[in-house]
Design a protein around this motif. Structure first.
Motif, PDB file in Angstrom:
ATOM      1  N   GLN A 117     -12.539  -8.163 -17.177  1.00 42.00           N
ATOM      2  CA  GLN A 117     -13.394  -7.559 -16.163  1.00 42.00           C
ATOM      3  C   GLN A 117     -14.484  -8.530 -15.706  1.00 42.00           C
ATOM      4  O   GLN A 117     -14.871  -8.544 -14.541  1.00 42.00           O
ATOM      5  CB  GLN A 117     -14.025  -6.268 -16.698  1.00 42.00           C
ATOM      6  CG  GLN A 117     -13.054  -5.107 -16.811  1.00 42.00           C
ATOM      7  CD  GLN A 117     -12.435  -4.743 -15.467  1.00 42.00           C
ATOM      8  OE1 GLN A 117     -13.101  -4.728 -14.429  1.00 42.00           O
ATOM      9  NE2 GLN A 117     -11.137  -4.467 -15.481  1.00 42.00           N
ATOM     10  N   LEU A 118     -14.972  -9.344 -16.636  1.00 42.44           N
ATOM     11  CA  LEU A 118     -15.988 -10.339 -16.278  1.00 42.44           C
ATOM     12  C   LEU A 118     -15.425 -11.340 -15.281  1.00 42.44           C
ATOM     13  O   LEU A 118     -16.071 -11.662 -14.279  1.00 42.44           O
ATOM     14  CB  LEU A 118     -16.479 -11.053 -17.537  1.00 42.44           C
ATOM     15  CG  LEU A 118     -17.521 -12.151 -17.356  1.00 42.44           C
ATOM     16  CD1 LEU A 118     -18.474 -12.189 -18.537  1.00 42.44           C
ATOM     17  CD2 LEU A 118     -16.874 -13.525 -17.187  1.00 42.44           C
ATOM     18  N   LEU A 119     -14.205 -11.818 -15.532  1.00 43.99           N
ATOM     19  CA  LEU A 119     -13.618 -12.810 -14.634  1.00 43.99           C
ATOM     20  C   LEU A 119     -13.190 -12.171 -13.313  1.00 43.99           C
ATOM     21  O   LEU A 119     -13.277 -12.811 -12.261  1.00 43.99           O
ATOM     22  CB  LEU A 119     -12.427 -13.497 -15.306  1.00 43.99           C
ATOM     23  CG  LEU A 119     -11.903 -14.748 -14.600  1.00 43.99           C
ATOM     24  CD1 LEU A 119     -13.023 -15.750 -14.328  1.00 43.99           C
ATOM     25  CD2 LEU A 119     -10.803 -15.419 -15.423  1.00 43.99           C
ATOM     26  N   LEU A 120     -12.760 -10.914 -13.355  1.00 40.59           N
ATOM     27  CA  LEU A 120     -12.426 -10.223 -12.108  1.00 40.59           C
ATOM     28  C   LEU A 120     -13.655 -10.150 -11.200  1.00 40.59           C
ATOM     29  O   LEU A 120     -13.573 -10.399  -9.990  1.00 40.59           O
ATOM     30  CB  LEU A 120     -11.903  -8.821 -12.404  1.00 40.59           C
ATOM     31  CG  LEU A 120     -10.473  -8.737 -12.942  1.00 40.59           C
ATOM     32  CD1 LEU A 120     -10.176  -7.324 -13.444  1.00 40.59           C
ATOM     33  CD2 LEU A 120      -9.475  -9.132 -11.852  1.00 40.59           C
ATOM     34  N   GLU A 219      -2.906 -11.123 -11.609  1.00 41.65           N
ATOM     35  CA  GLU A 219      -2.482 -11.530 -12.957  1.00 41.65           C
ATOM     36  C   GLU A 219      -3.426 -10.971 -14.016  1.00 41.65           C
ATOM     37  O   GLU A 219      -2.996 -10.476 -15.071  1.00 41.65           O
ATOM     38  CB  GLU A 219      -2.438 -13.045 -13.025  1.00 41.65           C
ATOM     39  CG  GLU A 219      -1.924 -13.605 -14.341  1.00 41.65           C
ATOM     40  CD  GLU A 219      -1.904 -15.121 -14.343  1.00 41.65           C
ATOM     41  OE1 GLU A 219      -2.267 -15.720 -15.375  1.00 41.65           O
ATOM     42  OE2 GLU A 219      -1.523 -15.719 -13.301  1.00 41.65           O
ATOM     43  N   LEU A 220      -4.722 -11.043 -13.744  1.00 40.85           N
ATOM     44  CA  LEU A 220      -5.708 -10.508 -14.691  1.00 40.85           C
ATOM     45  C   LEU A 220      -5.570  -9.001 -14.841  1.00 40.85           C
ATOM     46  O   LEU A 220      -5.633  -8.469 -15.946  1.00 40.85           O
ATOM     47  CB  LEU A 220      -7.121 -10.848 -14.212  1.00 40.85           C
ATOM     48  CG  LEU A 220      -7.677 -12.227 -14.582  1.00 40.85           C
ATOM     49  CD1 LEU A 220      -8.973 -12.483 -13.828  1.00 40.85           C
ATOM     50  CD2 LEU A 220      -7.927 -12.319 -16.088  1.00 40.85           C
ATOM     51  N   ARG A 221      -5.395  -8.319 -13.729  1.00 41.92           N
ATOM     52  CA  ARG A 221      -5.272  -6.846 -13.784  1.00 41.92           C
ATOM     53  C   ARG A 221      -4.006  -6.450 -14.552  1.00 41.92           C
ATOM     54  O   ARG A 221      -4.009  -5.466 -15.306  1.00 41.92           O
ATOM     55  CB  ARG A 221      -5.227  -6.265 -12.377  1.00 41.92           C
ATOM     56  CG  ARG A 221      -6.545  -6.401 -11.613  1.00 41.92           C
ATOM     57  CD  ARG A 221      -6.530  -5.601 -10.326  1.00 41.92           C
ATOM     58  NE  ARG A 221      -7.700  -5.868  -9.510  1.00 41.92           N
ATOM     59  CZ  ARG A 221      -8.908  -5.350  -9.731  1.00 41.92           C
ATOM     60  NH1 ARG A 221      -9.085  -4.535 -10.762  1.00 41.92           N
ATOM     61  NH2 ARG A 221      -9.918  -5.647  -8.927  1.00 41.92           N
ATOM     62  N   ALA A 222      -2.955  -7.206 -14.399  1.00 46.55           N
ATOM     63  CA  ALA A 222      -1.711  -6.911 -15.109  1.00 46.55           C
ATOM     64  C   ALA A 222      -1.866  -7.124 -16.599  1.00 46.55           C
ATOM     65  O   ALA A 222      -1.303  -6.388 -17.413  1.00 46.55           O
ATOM     66  CB  ALA A 222      -0.579  -7.784 -14.562  1.00 46.55           C
ATOM     67  N   GLY A 223      -2.671  -8.153 -16.953  1.00 46.76           N
ATOM     68  CA  GLY A 223      -2.912  -8.406 -18.379  1.00 46.76           C
ATOM     69  C   GLY A 223      -3.750  -7.330 -19.023  1.00 46.76           C
ATOM     70  O   GLY A 223      -3.536  -6.968 -20.183  1.00 46.76           O
TER      71      GLY A 223
END
Length: 225
Positions: A117-120, A219-223
């Motif tokens: 969430q931080l990187l998003l 990609e982040l959301r999928a992870g």
């Protein structure tokens, strides 16, 4: 540190200044004021970031975690002061009389000092700042063939007339593990500018940059972590 005579910018002529972090951090806990002073004298700032998101684009929480890594053992007060100083510097991005250009590698975009969430939030911040008329953001994907080799990030500052420096005078700053280097001899600065130009030609802008940010976000959301 060089002992040559200082120019009007406070930096020795024809020299590289070495500010060791161990000493600098004792005297000035987060150094944001020092960097802000140089930025305030510049009409153009060009940032190449190879490892982390540039400070001028960092969210507050991303910045807090970067400072915590940089100065482990610091107090909450120190961290808060450092983050406040960094956010204060970011106000310059909204000054339409000045230009800011960023070149950011995919590795820097992927580096994650906290949860997904931080990187998003950080990627969203980059996309938002790219909409400013005086801010240009170019991204360098892993899949792009390399055009040069630059082992570290650096910043080029084109100084303004009212900084009492000659128009067109440029200085470079390089952060290393042990020290911050400030370079203003023309030959070395020209070398950094040549590297910048090569990197800029290889970067993705506008729709290309937005597509890369969207892919990383998906990609982040999928992870989900």
């Amino acid at each position: 540190m060089s002992t040559r005579q200082a120019s009007a910018t406070g930096i020795p002529n024809q020299a590289t200044e070495v500010h060791r972090w161990s000493r600098a951090m004792r005297d000035r806990p987060h150094m944001q004021g020092d960097i802000h002073e140089v930025e305030s004298k510049s009409h153009s700032v060009m940032v190449y970031a190879s490892a982390i998101v540039p400070g001028l684009l960092q969210t507050a929480e991303y910045a807090r975690r970067v400072f915590a890594f940089f100065a482990p053992g610091g107090t909450d007060t120190d961290l808060s002061a450092a983050v406040a100083g960094r956010l204060d510097r970011q106000l310059a991005l909204f000054d339409q009389a000045r230009r800011f250009e960023f070149l950011i590698t995919e590795a820097a975009l992927r580096w994650r000092p906290g949860p997904a969430q931080l990187l998003l939030a950080q990627l969203d911040r980059i996309a938002s700042m790219a909409t400013l008329d005086n801010v240009t953001i170019g991204l360098l994907p892993h899949a792009t063939e390399a055009v040069t080799y630059v082992p570290h990030g650096f910043v080029l500052f084109d100084l303004r007339d009212d900084s009492r420096a000659r128009r067109g005078e440029t200085i470079a700053m390089v952060e290393t593990v042990h020290a911050n280097l400030t370079v203003n001899d023309p030959e070395s600065v020209a070398r950094y500018r040549r590297k910048w130009c090569l990197l800029r030609e290889a970067a993705r802008y506008d729709d290309g940059a937005r597509l890369l940010l969207a892919a990383l976000t998906a990609e982040l959301r999928a992870g989900g972590r």
